[in-house]
Design an enzyme around this catalytic site. Structure first.
Site, PDB file in Angstrom:
ATOM      1  N   LYS A   1      -8.125  18.993  40.350  1.00 41.46           N
ATOM      2  CA  LYS A   1      -7.777  18.500  39.001  1.00 41.46           C
ATOM      3  C   LYS A   1      -6.356  18.905  38.637  1.00 41.46           C
ATOM      4  O   LYS A   1      -5.551  18.087  38.202  1.00 41.46           O
ATOM      5  CB  LYS A   1      -8.755  19.079  37.966  1.00 41.46           C
ATOM      6  CG  LYS A   1      -8.249  18.935  36.533  1.00 41.46           C
ATOM      7  CD  LYS A   1      -9.234  19.431  35.501  1.00 41.46           C
ATOM      8  CE  LYS A   1      -9.100  20.877  35.131  1.00 41.46           C
ATOM      9  NZ  LYS A   1      -7.989  21.198  34.206  1.00 41.46           N
ATOM     10  N   ASN A   2      -6.047  20.176  38.809  1.00 43.51           N
ATOM     11  CA  ASN A   2      -4.757  20.650  38.310  1.00 43.51           C
ATOM     12  C   ASN A   2      -3.587  20.238  39.199  1.00 43.51           C
ATOM     13  O   ASN A   2      -2.437  20.438  38.832  1.00 43.51           O
ATOM     14  CB  ASN A   2      -4.793  22.165  38.090  1.00 43.51           C
ATOM     15  CG  ASN A   2      -5.676  22.509  36.895  1.00 43.51           C
ATOM     16  OD1 ASN A   2      -6.027  21.627  36.109  1.00 43.51           O
ATOM     17  ND2 ASN A   2      -6.060  23.771  36.770  1.00 43.51           N
TER      18      ASN A   2
ATOM     19  N   ARG B   1      -4.363  18.761  27.237  1.00 46.43           N
ATOM     20  CA  ARG B   1      -3.041  19.338  27.033  1.00 46.43           C
ATOM     21  C   ARG B   1      -2.036  18.935  28.102  1.00 46.43           C
ATOM     22  O   ARG B   1      -0.827  18.953  27.865  1.00 46.43           O
ATOM     23  CB  ARG B   1      -3.151  20.858  27.034  1.00 46.43           C
ATOM     24  CG  ARG B   1      -3.782  21.428  25.827  1.00 46.43           C
ATOM     25  CD  ARG B   1      -3.823  22.911  25.981  1.00 46.43           C
ATOM     26  NE  ARG B   1      -2.551  23.391  26.508  1.00 46.43           N
ATOM     27  CZ  ARG B   1      -1.487  23.657  25.778  1.00 46.43           C
ATOM     28  NH1 ARG B   1      -1.534  23.522  24.480  1.00 46.43           N
ATOM     29  NH2 ARG B   1      -0.372  24.076  26.352  1.00 46.43           N
TER      30      ARG B   1
ATOM     31  N   CYS C   1      -6.029  25.314  21.534  1.00 47.88           N
ATOM     32  CA  CYS C   1      -7.312  24.818  22.030  1.00 47.88           C
ATOM     33  C   CYS C   1      -8.232  26.003  22.168  1.00 47.88           C
ATOM     34  O   CYS C   1      -7.825  27.141  21.954  1.00 47.88           O
ATOM     35  CB  CYS C   1      -7.153  24.049  23.330  1.00 47.88           C
ATOM     36  SG  CYS C   1      -6.841  25.073  24.718  1.00 47.88           S
TER      37      CYS C   1
ATOM     38  N   ARG D   1      -1.895  28.566  23.537  1.00 49.61           N
ATOM     39  CA  ARG D   1      -1.300  27.745  24.587  1.00 49.61           C
ATOM     40  C   ARG D   1      -0.033  27.023  24.132  1.00 49.61           C
ATOM     41  O   ARG D   1       0.027  25.801  24.063  1.00 49.61           O
ATOM     42  CB  ARG D   1      -2.330  26.768  25.161  1.00 49.61           C
ATOM     43  CG  ARG D   1      -3.511  27.502  25.739  1.00 49.61           C
ATOM     44  CD  ARG D   1      -4.453  26.613  26.472  1.00 49.61           C
ATOM     45  NE  ARG D   1      -3.941  26.170  27.747  1.00 49.61           N
ATOM     46  CZ  ARG D   1      -4.596  25.331  28.546  1.00 49.61           C
ATOM     47  NH1 ARG D   1      -5.768  24.885  28.186  1.00 49.61           N
ATOM     48  NH2 ARG D   1      -4.088  24.963  29.697  1.00 49.61           N
TER      49      ARG D   1
ATOM     50  N   ASP E   1      -9.175  30.793  35.805  1.00 47.69           N
ATOM     51  CA  ASP E   1     -10.137  29.686  35.817  1.00 47.69           C
ATOM     52  C   ASP E   1     -11.440  30.039  36.549  1.00 47.69           C
ATOM     53  O   ASP E   1     -12.355  29.212  36.609  1.00 47.69           O
ATOM     54  CB  ASP E   1      -9.509  28.430  36.448  1.00 47.69           C
ATOM     55  CG  ASP E   1      -8.354  27.897  35.620  1.00 47.69           C
ATOM     56  OD1 ASP E   1      -8.237  28.280  34.451  1.00 47.69           O
ATOM     57  OD2 ASP E   1      -7.559  27.086  36.155  1.00 47.69           O
TER      58      ASP E   1
ATOM     59  N   ARG F   1     -14.784  17.141  32.309  1.00 49.15           N
ATOM     60  CA  ARG F   1     -13.311  17.092  32.327  1.00 49.15           C
ATOM     61  C   ARG F   1     -12.787  17.559  33.678  1.00 49.15           C
ATOM     62  O   ARG F   1     -11.758  17.088  34.134  1.00 49.15           O
ATOM     63  CB  ARG F   1     -12.737  18.013  31.246  1.00 49.15           C
ATOM     64  CG  ARG F   1     -12.935  17.505  29.850  1.00 49.15           C
ATOM     65  CD  ARG F   1     -12.183  18.375  28.882  1.00 49.15           C
ATOM     66  NE  ARG F   1     -10.793  18.498  29.315  1.00 49.15           N
ATOM     67  CZ  ARG F   1      -9.927  19.366  28.824  1.00 49.15           C
ATOM     68  NH1 ARG F   1     -10.298  20.180  27.870  1.00 49.15           N
ATOM     69  NH2 ARG F   1      -8.698  19.426  29.266  1.00 49.15           N
TER      70      ARG F   1
HETATM   71  N1  EPU Z   1       2.518  29.811  27.668  1.00 52.12           N
HETATM   72  C1  EPU Z   1       3.416  30.018  26.671  1.00 52.12           C
HETATM   73  N2  EPU Z   1       4.476  29.161  26.550  1.00 52.12           N
HETATM   74  C2  EPU Z   1       4.644  28.108  27.394  1.00 52.12           C
HETATM   75  C3  EPU Z   1       3.708  27.899  28.418  1.00 52.12           C
HETATM   76  C4  EPU Z   1       2.645  28.766  28.539  1.00 52.12           C
HETATM   77  O1  EPU Z   1       3.284  30.968  25.899  1.00 52.12           O
HETATM   78  O2  EPU Z   1       5.614  27.365  27.221  1.00 52.12           O
HETATM   79  C5  EPU Z   1       1.346  30.717  27.808  1.00 52.12           C
HETATM   80  C6  EPU Z   1       0.064  29.953  27.468  1.00 52.12           C
HETATM   81  O3  EPU Z   1      -0.191  29.974  26.093  1.00 52.12           O
HETATM   82  C7  EPU Z   1      -0.963  30.713  28.278  1.00 52.12           C
HETATM   83  C8  EPU Z   1      -0.173  31.187  29.504  1.00 52.12           C
HETATM   84  O4  EPU Z   1       1.203  31.095  29.146  1.00 52.12           O
HETATM   85  O5  EPU Z   1      -1.406  31.827  27.562  1.00 52.12           O
HETATM   86  C9  EPU Z   1      -0.436  30.384  30.768  1.00 52.12           C
HETATM   87  O6  EPU Z   1      -0.061  29.054  30.577  1.00 52.12           O
HETATM   88  P1  EPU Z   1       0.399  28.071  31.745  1.00 52.12           P
HETATM   89  O7  EPU Z   1       1.504  27.231  31.209  1.00 52.12           O
HETATM   90  O8  EPU Z   1       0.649  28.840  32.983  1.00 52.12           O
HETATM   91  O9  EPU Z   1      -0.898  27.197  31.931  1.00 52.12           O
HETATM   92  P2  EPU Z   1      -1.069  25.638  31.777  1.00 52.12           P
HETATM   93  O10 EPU Z   1      -0.024  24.934  32.580  1.00 52.12           O
HETATM   94  O11 EPU Z   1      -1.235  25.262  30.354  1.00 52.12           O
HETATM   95  C10 EPU Z   1      -2.588  25.500  33.904  1.00 52.12           C
HETATM   96  C11 EPU Z   1      -3.937  24.921  34.220  1.00 52.12           C
HETATM   97  C12 EPU Z   1      -5.009  25.757  33.537  1.00 52.12           C
HETATM   98  C13 EPU Z   1      -4.910  27.186  34.090  1.00 52.12           C
HETATM   99  C14 EPU Z   1      -3.497  27.734  33.819  1.00 52.12           C
HETATM  100  C15 EPU Z   1      -3.287  29.116  34.382  1.00 52.12           C
HETATM  101  C16 EPU Z   1      -3.413  22.587  34.440  1.00 52.12           C
HETATM  102  C17 EPU Z   1      -3.559  21.198  33.945  1.00 52.12           C
HETATM  103  N3  EPU Z   1      -3.984  23.551  33.731  1.00 52.12           N
HETATM  104  O12 EPU Z   1      -2.468  25.440  32.487  1.00 52.12           O
HETATM  105  O13 EPU Z   1      -6.256  25.192  33.920  1.00 52.12           O
HETATM  106  O14 EPU Z   1      -5.853  28.001  33.443  1.00 52.12           O
HETATM  107  O15 EPU Z   1      -2.517  26.835  34.396  1.00 52.12           O
HETATM  108  O16 EPU Z   1      -3.538  29.139  35.735  1.00 52.12           O
HETATM  109  O17 EPU Z   1      -2.827  22.802  35.504  1.00 52.12           O
HETATM  110  C18 EPU Z   1      -8.557  24.814  33.737  1.00 52.12           C
HETATM  111  O18 EPU Z   1      -8.440  24.101  34.758  1.00 52.12           O
HETATM  112  O19 EPU Z   1      -9.662  25.161  33.255  1.00 52.12           O
HETATM  113  C19 EPU Z   1      -7.335  25.257  33.077  1.00 52.12           C
HETATM  114  C20 EPU Z   1      -7.313  25.699  31.826  1.00 52.12           C
END
Ligand code: EPU
Length: 420
Positions: A22-23, A92, A116, A121, A305, A399
């Protein structure tokens, strides 16, 4: 809304195959906005988040065609550069259109993804990086309104935190910028490497993906390509944990075992037997296993995750043991604990740490899934609980897992989906 019914107590046995990640597919789909023509993706999982991404791409003007696990995205003239609230609020990852649209068309309007269930996030690091490259951004009625005067400029960007989505957004934007971009403290997840591979197929030169320093040399124009999505490491981990919680002996095939190293080391430390044969991981369970502690961390640390699913397992460790699970990525990713308690789990929360008592007797009950991984945690607990567990709000599960209940049933679980 569908429900999942599980009658616990069966030991899982057999082999199960992992679907595409998915990711990985979500950023890949949005990267298709960078080049006109037909992009072809194989091993695409059938998931709600993929559907939502397709709707968003269609809204922008792309044509999509799915045949089995192959998805073709045709990007020619776009009719809109706006990602509306209705679509981004559902998922997101919609924020990932910002980098490609800005780089390709010089402007974009993307609804700010709100908070969320699992945490606030923020996306400030995505925006900071794109601003450094020359984008001007304002917030107007909940929309990020972004513009670039000429073209984005390649820059040296230091991320304060190795954000996965932020690294992806900047990487994609940098492929059409002017000059080389360096991302320091970049995320190192396997999904970043997969995206880099596709960007390279399109003609960019991305080096260092999988390390904390990524160098992107742009190419204009990029051309579409063909790509097979990597296996879903979180699905693979969830299936292994399902085998473990039922004291089973299972094989998880079509995965990349090295992507799961953190989980495999913790399972071995707890007493499970792991055997790797090429793309297959075999798991055998000991009569009893011990509690182990985990701290979630960016890759290659223990994945956030899998934290919820690991908590379910730890409730079944040897009596007398207490395992400490510390969540460092999301501030609110323990909502499954209240629902696990309904099944009889004994989990104490202390800030960002959960203390999980081993040896608890789980008894089936109605429970409600609060997010994607929480749903998987509750299903795993249900596999072990006595009697029937009914998991409500399984749209969260849909999802991110392709037919999880069917895969578990193929391993011998007594599980079915009830349509409402
Ligand atoms: N963060 C910030 N500012 C930013 C970006 C992130 O403060 O500009 C914080 C977020 O609030 C969070 C942390 O940094 O607390 C991690 O966020 P990250 O950006 O690394 O995660 P993401 O890209 O939003 C992806 C996966 C998530 C997975 C995380 C961490 C996708 C679509 N989603 O999210 O997947 O948990 O990386 O590995 O790739 C899931 O699949 O259940 C899921 C939530």
């Amino acid at each position: 809304m569908d429900k999942i019914s599980i009658i616990g107590g069966r030991t899982l046995k057999g082999t199960v195959q992992v679907s595409g990640s998915k990711n990985a597919i979500l950023p890949l789909l949005f990267s298709s906005l960078l080049a006109d023509g037909e992009h072809v993706f194989h091993n695409v999982p059938d998931l709600k988040d993929v559907e939502t991404s397709c709707l968003l791409l269609k809204h922008l003007g792309c044509e999509l065609q799915r045949s089995g696990n192959t998805l073709k995205v045709k990007t020619n003239k776009l009719k809109s550069l706006k990602a509306p609230y209705q679509l981004v609020r559902q998922m997101r990852a919609g924020i990932l259109v910002l980098g490609p649209l800005l780089a390709r068309y010089g402007r974009a309007e993307v609804s700010l993804p709100g908070g969320c269930a699992i945490g606030t996030r923020s996306v400030h690091l995505h925006l900071q990086g794109l601003r450094q490259m020359g984008a001007e951004m304002n917030l107007n009625k909940g929309l990020i309104v972004a513009r670039v005067k000429k073209t984005l400029q390649g820059k040296r960007i230091l991320l304060d935190y190795p954000t996965v989505g932020g690294t992806e957004n900047i990487m994609m934007a940098a492929c059409l910028a002017k000059g080389i971009t360096f991302i320091e403290n970049a995320a190192r997840e396997p999904e970043i490497i997969d995206l880099a591979e596709y960007l390279n197929k399109m003609g960019a030169k991305v080096k260092g993906a999988g390390t904390d320093l990524i160098q992107i040399t742009p190419k204009r124009p990029l051309s579409p390509g063909e790509h097979t999505v990597i296996p879903d490491r979180i699905e693979a981990g969830t299936l292994l944990l399902a085998g473990a919680i039922t004291k089973g002996h299972i094989s998880v095939s079509s995965c990349v075992p090295s992507h799961l190293e953190a989980l495999l080391l913790k399972l071995e430390a707890a007493g499970f037997f792991i055997n790797i044969k090429g793309p297959t991981i075999e798991l055998s369970s000991p009569p009893h296993f011990s509690t182990v502690n985990i701290v979630t961390a960016p890759y290659p640390g223990f994945p956030t995750d899998l934290q919820a699913q690991f908590m379910a397992l730890m409730t079944q460790a040897k009596t007398g043991g207490v395992s400490s699970l510390r969540e460092t990525i999301f501030e609110n990713r323990f909502m499954h604990t209240q629902e696990l308690a309904r099944l009889g789990a004994d989990v104490q929360l202390d800030g960002h740490t959960a203390l999980v008592k081993g040896g608890t007797l789980l008894r089936g009950a109605p429970v409600t899934a609060t997010d994607l991984r929480a749903s998987a945690c509750l299903i795993l607990a249900g596999l072990r609980a006595q009697g029937e567990t009914l998991v409500h709000r399984v749209y969260h599960l849909d999802r991110g897992y392709e037919s999880l209940e069917k895969k578990l049933a193929s391993l011998g679980a007594n599980i079915k989906r009830l349509k409402e």
